[in-house]
Scaffold this active site. Structure first.
Site, PDB file in Angstrom:
ATOM      1  N   GLU A 256       0.787  -1.337   0.126  1.00 19.61           N
ATOM      2  CA  GLU A 256      -0.252   0.162   0.009  1.00 19.61           C
ATOM      3  C   GLU A 256       0.854   1.306  -0.027  1.00 19.61           C
ATOM      4  O   GLU A 256       1.760   1.410   0.924  1.00 19.61           O
ATOM      5  CB  GLU A 256      -0.757   0.031   1.083  1.00 19.61           C
ATOM      6  CG  GLU A 256      -1.689   1.243   1.172  1.00 19.61           C
ATOM      7  CD  GLU A 256      -2.793   1.118   2.672  1.00 19.61           C
ATOM      8  OE1 GLU A 256      -2.751   2.315   3.144  1.00 19.61           O
ATOM      9  OE2 GLU A 256      -2.884   0.039   3.259  1.00 19.61           O
ATOM     10  N   GLU A 261      -2.834  11.711   2.564  1.00 18.81           N
ATOM     11  CA  GLU A 261      -3.722  11.139   3.804  1.00 18.81           C
ATOM     12  C   GLU A 261      -3.507  11.772   4.958  1.00 18.81           C
ATOM     13  O   GLU A 261      -2.568  12.508   5.309  1.00 18.81           O
ATOM     14  CB  GLU A 261      -3.492   9.416   3.787  1.00 18.81           C
ATOM     15  CG  GLU A 261      -4.310   8.846   4.800  1.00 18.81           C
ATOM     16  CD  GLU A 261      -3.805   7.453   5.116  1.00 18.81           C
ATOM     17  OE1 GLU A 261      -4.732   6.580   5.608  1.00 18.81           O
ATOM     18  OE2 GLU A 261      -2.764   7.172   5.047  1.00 18.81           O
TER      19      GLU A 261
END
Length: 583
Positions: A256, A261
């Site tokens: 990932e 974010e």
């Protein structure tokens, strides 16, 4: 006899008489008249000059150049202004002559190289193929001066065609209800306007069962690339947890990459990698400009919070949330190369590199990245078959855990999200474009096709293997009727190949929705298409042909104002291509 005079007077008279006799006889020149030499010579000069002038005038009337004698006389009879004008004219002629001589003297004839036995070259060259011959080039790698080529563009009205909507329960246990595309469109949670895509959460209703929102993942997966996201707004506010990331289907074994974010009212972005065991980073060998928070990418790494991964925090207050939105966003560029590592840059709107804007990105010129993850102690096998993902969840494992303790947000996170819709007016994505580039050294010529073969056929052989309509267009340069082609309004994910030889020509990422009546693309696979001038209709156009077999594809038009990186439209006959769906 002289009269009787004094002796002195007699001497004076004699002297005077003597002088007169001397002057009149012995020392006086001849008598002057028109027969003397001086007059004769003068007359000859005058008559000669008159005769010469008449003869010279006659030559001049017949186109002869004036004699120097006449020019001398005219020069001294000319006024000052005429003299200056004449001098200027002569100077201009001299300058032109000097320029001409300079060009003529420096011009060199192009060298001519003649082969004594040209047929020997054909016999000796491994590339010289006779008609019908085959040559396997399946392992050939495409090379170019540019390191990256655009393969996929997600933008405008077709943006969501490249994504699948996630509708299951949130894996991060958020207070959210992910909806499908139809529901999202009907609720106004997704739309495209002026080529800009908006994705947002419900900011109108009380939602006790989770706030409606969107999570999408790309249909296409990647194993490398340069991902350039241009956005002008991102979700922010208490309870929010937005993310733009790449993730493998088998998490965490396929990895990932969290590019953008954060949670709640955070103001600095965090870039994070999540893997299984065996992937670590050494901050000393990294060239990150950001601050290292953790350096073990394993989600279960000892000594780190669960699922912390290896993380770098940006030092810029404009990299996330309210700061990013205040400056109209910017560009997040992610370079992922299996042989070197992963780097993420953030460029504010006012400082986006010109090479990104022009569609010719050059990461080597961007300086150190915000986050640099070199693959020194981490195999690239930790990151495979990854899909591009956007989502907006609420509370959950991260945003909820630090909702009060770190951000001093009001009340309980779940209650706030469910009952305060007004608080989420800023919880939306606004995306100008997402473009994916691939390194040319990693793209084999045959791409996702069968073994590539360079085929050289006679027209009779082409006629035998093509349909009459294919032969008319591919080999005889015909054109299909507008609006009748199979791929005119076709936007599936995949690659368009030559119908004659199977060579890859265009990707779905470069297809345009122009409503012109034929399939249109703004760029071709590098080296797949050649151009030549076409004046067949009495006007100059640029024809495009398959570089492999020479089949006629259509024409390319430039400067029509379409919002594409190349400002070109490749107008292609559907008959000339065939589609290979992305697997």
């Amino acid at each position: 006899m002289l009269p009787a005079l004094r002796p002195s007077c007699q001497r004076l008279v004699r002297s005077t008489i003597t002088q007169r006799r001397w002057a009149s006889t012995e020392h006086h020149g001849p008598e002057e008249n028109f027969s003397t030499n001086a007059w004769r010579n003068f007359l000859i000069v005058v008559v000669g000059a008159a005769v010469w002038y008449r003869v010279d005038q006659r030559w001049t009337d017949q186109g002869e150049e004036k004699h120097p004698f006449q020019r001398y006389i005219e020069y001294h009879m000319t006024n000052r202004e005429d003299k200056d004008r004449f001098a200027a004219e002569q100077l201009e002629k001299a300058e032109k002559m000097a320029d001409y001589r300079l060009v003529y003297q420096e011009a060199q004839r192009a060298p001519i190289h003649r082969m004594r036995y040209p047929e020997s070259f054909e016999r000796a060259s491994p590339r010289a193929l006779s008609a019908g011959a085959n040559s396997d080039v399946s392992q050939i790698q495409v090379s170019s001066a540019s390191a990256w080529t655009l393969t996929d563009t997600y933008q405008g009205n077709t943006f969501f065609d490249g994504f699948t909507f996630f509708t299951e329960n949130d894996p991060t246990h958020g207070t959210v209800k992910y909806v499908d595309r139809t529901t999202a469109q009907a609720s106004g949670l997704i739309y495209a306007q002026n080529n800009v895509v908006t994705m947002k959460a419900d900011a109108t209703n009380v939602t006790p069962n989770g706030r409606p929102s969107v999570r999408i993942s790309s249909n296409k997966t990647y194993n490398s690339g340069l991902f350039i996201l241009d956005l002008s707004h991102m979700p922010t506010g208490c309870g929010t947890w937005p993310a733009y990331w790449l993730v493998g289907g088998n998490w965490p074994n396929q990895g990932e990459i969290d590019i953008l974010e954060g949670v709640n009212t955070q103001i600095k972005n965090q870039v994070t990698l999540h893997t299984n065991a065996g992937c670590t980073m050494d901050p000393k060998t990294s060239h990150s400009t950001g601050k290292w928070l953790t350096n073990n990418c394993d989600i279960n790494a000892p000594g780190q919070p669960a699922n912390a991964g290896c993380s770098v925090e940006s030092t810029s207050g404009f990299s996330y949330g309210p700061g990013l939105n205040a400056i109209q966003g910017g560009v997040y560029a992610t370079q992922w190369k299996p042989d070197t590592g992963i780097q993420v840059w953030f460029f504010p709107r006012y400082r986006i590199p010109a090479d990104i804007t022009s569609g010719n990105p050059n990461p080597a010129s961007w300086g150190n990245a915000t986050a640099d993850f070199p693959f020194n102690n981490c195999s690239s096998n930790h990151f495979t078959n990854m899909a591009i993902t956007f989502d907006l969840t609420f509370c959950g494992d991260w945003a909820g855990a630090v909702y009060n303790s770190k951000f001093n947000c009001p009340g309980n996170c779940n209650d706030f999200v469910a009952n305060q819709p007004w608080a989420f007016s800023q919880a939306y994505w606004k995306i100008n474009s997402l473009k994916v580039y691939q390194s040319l050294t990693s793209i084999p010529l045959q791409r996702q096709f069968h073994k590539a073969i360079i085929t050289m056929k006679t027209e009779q052989e082409w006629q035998a293997i093509l349909t009459p309509e294919q032969f008319r267009i591919l080999r005889q340069k015909g054109t299909e009727m507008p609006g009748t082609g199979e791929y005119n309004n076709h936007f599936d994910q995949g690659v368009y190949a030559c119908a004659g030889c199977g060579a890859p020509l265009y990707t779905s990422g470069t297809k345009m929705n122009t409503q012109c009546g034929w399939p249109a693309f703004f760029d071709a696979v590098p080296g797949a298409v050649v151009r030549q001038e076409d004046s067949s209709l009495g006007r100059q156009r640029t024809e495009i042909l398959c570089a492999k077999c020479g089949g006629h594809l259509g024409h390319v038009f430039k400067g029509e104002g379409f919002p594409t990186p190349t400002d070109e439209r490749h107008c292609v006959n559907s008959i000339s291509i065939r589609f290979n769906k992305e697997q």
